[in-house]
Design an enzyme around this catalytic site. Structure first.
Site, PDB file in Angstrom:
ATOM      1  N   PHE A   1      94.053 -10.616  21.426  1.00  0.00           N
ATOM      2  CA  PHE A   1      94.989 -10.662  22.133  1.00  0.00           C
ATOM      3  C   PHE A   1      95.902 -11.085  21.615  1.00  0.00           C
ATOM      4  O   PHE A   1      97.608 -11.694  22.331  1.00  0.00           O
ATOM      5  CB  PHE A   1      95.176 -12.324  22.819  1.00  0.00           C
ATOM      6  CG  PHE A   1      93.337 -12.712  23.455  1.00  0.00           C
ATOM      7  CD1 PHE A   1      94.013 -12.759  25.511  1.00  0.00           C
ATOM      8  CD2 PHE A   1      91.938 -12.762  23.625  1.00  0.00           C
ATOM      9  CE1 PHE A   1      92.584 -12.295  26.412  1.00  0.00           C
ATOM     10  CE2 PHE A   1      91.401 -13.154  24.553  1.00  0.00           C
ATOM     11  CZ  PHE A   1      91.619 -12.765  25.429  1.00  0.00           C
TER      12      PHE A   1
ATOM     13  N   TYR B   1     111.087 -15.909  31.765  1.00  0.00           N
ATOM     14  CA  TYR B   1     112.144 -15.112  31.736  1.00  0.00           C
ATOM     15  C   TYR B   1     112.484 -14.230  32.865  1.00  0.00           C
ATOM     16  O   TYR B   1     111.250 -13.293  33.080  1.00  0.00           O
ATOM     17  CB  TYR B   1     112.644 -14.585  30.767  1.00  0.00           C
ATOM     18  CG  TYR B   1     112.707 -15.782  29.386  1.00  0.00           C
ATOM     19  CD1 TYR B   1     113.591 -16.232  29.041  1.00  0.00           C
ATOM     20  CD2 TYR B   1     111.467 -16.581  28.884  1.00  0.00           C
ATOM     21  CE1 TYR B   1     113.993 -17.448  28.515  1.00  0.00           C
ATOM     22  CE2 TYR B   1     111.771 -17.318  27.864  1.00  0.00           C
ATOM     23  CZ  TYR B   1     112.725 -17.706  26.942  1.00  0.00           C
ATOM     24  OH  TYR B   1     112.916 -18.854  26.498  1.00  0.00           O
TER      25      TYR B   1
ATOM     26  N   CYS C   1     100.333  -2.425  27.053  1.00  0.00           N
ATOM     27  CA  CYS C   1      99.857  -2.991  27.437  1.00  0.00           C
ATOM     28  C   CYS C   1      99.268  -3.415  29.232  1.00  0.00           C
ATOM     29  O   CYS C   1      98.999  -3.230  29.959  1.00  0.00           O
ATOM     30  CB  CYS C   1      98.737  -4.432  27.284  1.00  0.00           C
ATOM     31  SG  CYS C   1      98.228  -3.807  25.158  1.00  0.00           S
TER      32      CYS C   1
HETATM   33  N1  LIG Z   1      98.926  -2.796  21.616  1.00  0.00           N
HETATM   34  C1  LIG Z   1      98.396  -3.966  21.472  1.00  0.00           C
HETATM   35  O1  LIG Z   1      99.639  -4.597  21.549  1.00  0.00           O
HETATM   36  C2  LIG Z   1      97.234  -4.527  22.322  1.00  0.00           C
HETATM   37  C3  LIG Z   1      97.006  -6.110  22.291  1.00  0.00           C
HETATM   38  C4  LIG Z   1      95.681  -6.221  22.286  1.00  0.00           C
HETATM   39  C5  LIG Z   1      95.247  -5.464  22.620  1.00  0.00           C
HETATM   40  N2  LIG Z   1      95.252  -3.986  22.997  1.00  0.00           N
HETATM   41  C6  LIG Z   1      94.751  -2.476  22.892  1.00  0.00           C
HETATM   42  O2  LIG Z   1      93.790  -2.369  21.684  1.00  0.00           O
HETATM   43  C7  LIG Z   1      93.376  -1.367  21.958  1.00  0.00           C
HETATM   44  C8  LIG Z   1      93.618   0.281  20.991  1.00  0.00           C
HETATM   45  O3  LIG Z   1      95.304  -1.071  21.234  1.00  0.00           O
HETATM   46  P1  LIG Z   1      96.377   0.068  19.356  1.00  0.00           P
HETATM   47  O4  LIG Z   1      97.565  -0.473  20.565  1.00  0.00           O
HETATM   48  O5  LIG Z   1      96.079  -0.430  18.702  1.00  0.00           O
HETATM   49  O6  LIG Z   1      96.162   1.745  20.336  1.00  0.00           O
HETATM   50  P2  LIG Z   1      96.743   2.316  18.541  1.00  0.00           P
HETATM   51  O7  LIG Z   1      97.018   3.872  20.109  1.00  0.00           O
HETATM   52  O8  LIG Z   1      98.290   2.564  18.630  1.00  0.00           O
HETATM   53  O9  LIG Z   1      95.903   3.036  18.210  1.00  0.00           O
HETATM   54  C9  LIG Z   1      94.347   3.655  18.803  1.00  0.00           C
HETATM   55  C10 LIG Z   1      93.628   4.589  16.866  1.00  0.00           C
HETATM   56  O10 LIG Z   1      92.443   4.953  17.453  1.00  0.00           O
HETATM   57  C11 LIG Z   1      92.241   6.614  16.671  1.00  0.00           C
HETATM   58  N3  LIG Z   1      91.422   6.958  17.173  1.00  0.00           N
HETATM   59  C12 LIG Z   1      91.422   7.567  17.998  1.00  0.00           C
HETATM   60  N4  LIG Z   1      90.138   8.195  18.383  1.00  0.00           N
HETATM   61  C13 LIG Z   1      89.434   7.597  17.281  1.00  0.00           C
HETATM   62  C14 LIG Z   1      87.862   8.012  16.576  1.00  0.00           C
HETATM   63  N5  LIG Z   1      87.271   8.473  17.177  1.00  0.00           N
HETATM   64  N6  LIG Z   1      87.610   7.864  15.676  1.00  0.00           N
HETATM   65  C15 LIG Z   1      88.134   6.529  14.569  1.00  0.00           C
HETATM   66  N7  LIG Z   1      89.671   6.250  15.718  1.00  0.00           N
HETATM   67  C16 LIG Z   1      90.252   7.292  16.690  1.00  0.00           C
HETATM   68  C17 LIG Z   1      93.470   6.239  17.023  1.00  0.00           C
HETATM   69  O11 LIG Z   1      93.613   7.751  16.301  1.00  0.00           O
HETATM   70  C18 LIG Z   1      95.100   5.851  16.901  1.00  0.00           C
HETATM   71  O12 LIG Z   1      94.984   5.291  15.439  1.00  0.00           O
HETATM   72  C19 LIG Z   1      93.517  -0.555  23.152  1.00  0.00           C
HETATM   73  O13 LIG Z   1      92.274  -0.300  24.566  1.00  0.00           O
HETATM   74  C20 LIG Z   1      94.481  -2.009  24.229  1.00  0.00           C
HETATM   75  O14 LIG Z   1      94.816  -1.855  25.338  1.00  0.00           O
HETATM   76  C21 LIG Z   1      96.648  -4.065  22.343  1.00  0.00           C
END
Ligand SMILES: NC(=O)c1ccc[n+]([C@@H]2O[C@H](COP(=O)([O-])OP(=O)(O)OC[C@H]3O[C@@H](n4cnc5c(N)ncnc54)[C@H](O)[C@@H]3O)[C@@H](O)[C@H]2O)c1
Length: 443
Positions: free
Chosen positions: A156, A258, A267
């Site tokens: 979260f 807001y 997201c």
């Molecule tokens: N960004 C946010 O604020 C946030 C918050 C909560 C949940 N999420 C969720 O968390 C998940 C990740 O989001 P993020 O923003 O960190 O994504 P991101 O795109 O920033 O990072 C994903 C990473 O995974 C790596 N990757 C892809 N395939 C891989 C594999 N087979 N083995 C190892 N690494 C691999 C990519 O190279 C990349 O570095 C998503 O499902 C997203 O919805 C994101």
């Protein structure tokens, strides 16, 4: 404890750094060799307050490691986190290929029992798919004797305050039916659960849905307020007064109401879409969520309409200063950012943009590269030079109290389009500037 985290994006890297800071030994695995090389050198590829220091500190302390070798990752720990991306597929549903690829990798290399924890945001039922993928691979290896559990532990954190959110989470959702998994995750999260009980254990499907429900509720609040702002503009009311009026009701509250130019980021847009697709698949019409999405798409054009209205529909050859490129403050993330919709609409109408953002300049360059109609400026004042008008697309603190006198001198048309309602209309009027906001233009 020993932990492996697959994926070093906003979620995986922050989670890894925070767990290491609490004393766990964490190995991060990513398929991007350039990223891993930078991380090994103590360079953090994303901007997130406090993250770089945490990564360097814990790497130096020998608690945080990086690799591209999946075999090493699987062998390292009994707890394996999946924190890879789940981008929208062509039809808006969550693309699970990266999650399932990691599941396959874990099953390919595991030699002993594992707890697999899905931290990525995934549709209800994904843990079952992860389990099926792993069973398939283990069967192909003739290692059906190896046992594993798949738990859901959605994240979260908010970009821009990810380290703080992970260090002091509001809640820790654990979806599992296994007592052993629950005990392991309770031990892992014990350092974050000291002030009061934050761990909420539930079944896997409820945990998966909790994440979508949270993001969709927040997106709904934003779109609802944006709808009210549209009405306020048309009815001669001031949405900021309305916001105070309704926020004072404790059942509503002041948080997250807001009005503005729409939500963006990696997201909310994709999670709202994905839950609509999930509902479609089971033949249920998620009417509220569809309306949220429609309102948000329209809202990103709200300022463009006001700009065209002000300039009688013709902005060809005009220059606009644009303050803010990131989808929100304290991040360099421009995914689905309203600023992109605005810039692209201005360019399509023949206008030029002089842009500044405290953190997203490199990202903007990466996305758009060299263009005649885009000037990336060294600071916010430089963006005003030679511009007709100012557009504020992100509410960075440094934009909140500008020198309006200098601004008036710099802008040839003396007009501000404030997409985040950060300026007070009376103050701005005192300096002889015309202000367009969101939901309070009639006053
Ligand atoms: N960004 C946010 O604020 C946030 C918050 C909560 C949940 N999420 C969720 O968390 C998940 C990740 O989001 P993020 O923003 O960190 O994504 P991101 O795109 O920033 O990072 C994903 C990473 O995974 C790596 N990757 C892809 N395939 C891989 C594999 N087979 N083995 C190892 N690494 C691999 C990519 O190279 C990349 O570095 C998503 O499902 C997203 O919805 C994101």
């Amino acid at each position: 404890m020993l932990v492996t985290i697959f994926g070093t994006g906003y979620v995986g890297l922050v989670q890894a750094a925070v767990l290491a800071e609490a004393g766990h030994d964490v190995l991060c695995v990513d398929v991007d060799p350039a990223k891993i090389e930078r991380l090994r050198a103590g360079e953090v590829p994303i901007y997130e307050p406090g993250l770089e220091q945490l990564v360097r500190q814990n790497s130096a302390a020998g608690r945080l490691f990086f690799t591209t070798d999946p075999r090493e990752g699987v062998g390292f720990a009994g707890v394996q986190f999946i924190a890879v991306g789940t981008p929208p597929d062509e039809d808006g549903s969550a693309d699970l290929r990266y999650v399932l690829a990691v599941a396959d990798t874990i099953a390919e290399y595991m030699e002993e029992s594992k707890i697999v924890v899905v931290k990525s945001t995934v549709p209800v039922g994904t843990s079952d798919k992860v389990r099926a993928q792993m069973e398939h691979r283990l069967a192909a290896r003739a290692r059906g004797d190896l046992t594993f559990d798949v738990a859901s532990n959605p994240e979260f954190l908010k970009e821009g305050s990810a380290v703080a959110d992970c260090t002091r989470p509001d809640r820790i959702i654990i979806g599992t039916a296994s007592e052993e998994t629950e005990a392991a995750l309770r031990e892992l999260y014990a350092p974050f659960n000291r002030n009061h009980e934050k761990i909420i254990v539930m079944d896997v499907r409820s945990a998966e849905l909790t994440k979508y429900a949270a993001n969709c509720m927040l997106a709904t609040k934003i779109s609802f307020m944006n709808e009210m702002a549209n009405l306020a503009d048309r009815l001669g009311a001031d949405i900021e007064k309305v916001r105070h009026g309704i926020g004072s009701d404790p059942r509503i509250g002041y948080h997250f109401i807001y009005p503005g130019i729409g939500y963006g980021g990696s997201c909310f847009p994709k999670d709202v879409q994905a839950l609509i697709r999930t509902a479609d698949e089971i033949g249920f019409d998620a009417a509220v969520l569809r309306a949220v999405e429609t309102r948000n798409a329209a809202q990103k054009n709200y300022l463009v309409e006001k700009i065209l209205g002000h300039f009688a529909g013709d902005i060809a050859g005009r220059t606009f200063a644009l303050w803010g490129l990131a989808f929100k403050p304290n991040t360099d993330d421009m995914r689905e950012a309203p600023a992109r919709v605005i810039m692209e609409a201005l360019w399509a109408a023949g206008a030029r943009v002089r842009a500044f953002d405290p953190k997203a300049m490199d990202e903007c360059w990466r996305i758009y590269g060299e263009r005649e109609d885009l000037m990336l400026c060294a600071n916010q004042d430089a963006a005003l030079d030679g511009a007709d008008a100012l557009i504020v697309a992100t509410e960075w603190n440094s934009f909140r109290a500008p020198d309006f006198k200098e601004m008036r001198a710099a802008l040839s048309e003396k007009v501000i389009f404030d997409g985040r309602n950060i300026y007070d209309p009376l103050t701005v009027a005192k300096y002889g500037l015309r202000l367009y906001g969101v939901g309070r233009d009639a006053k």
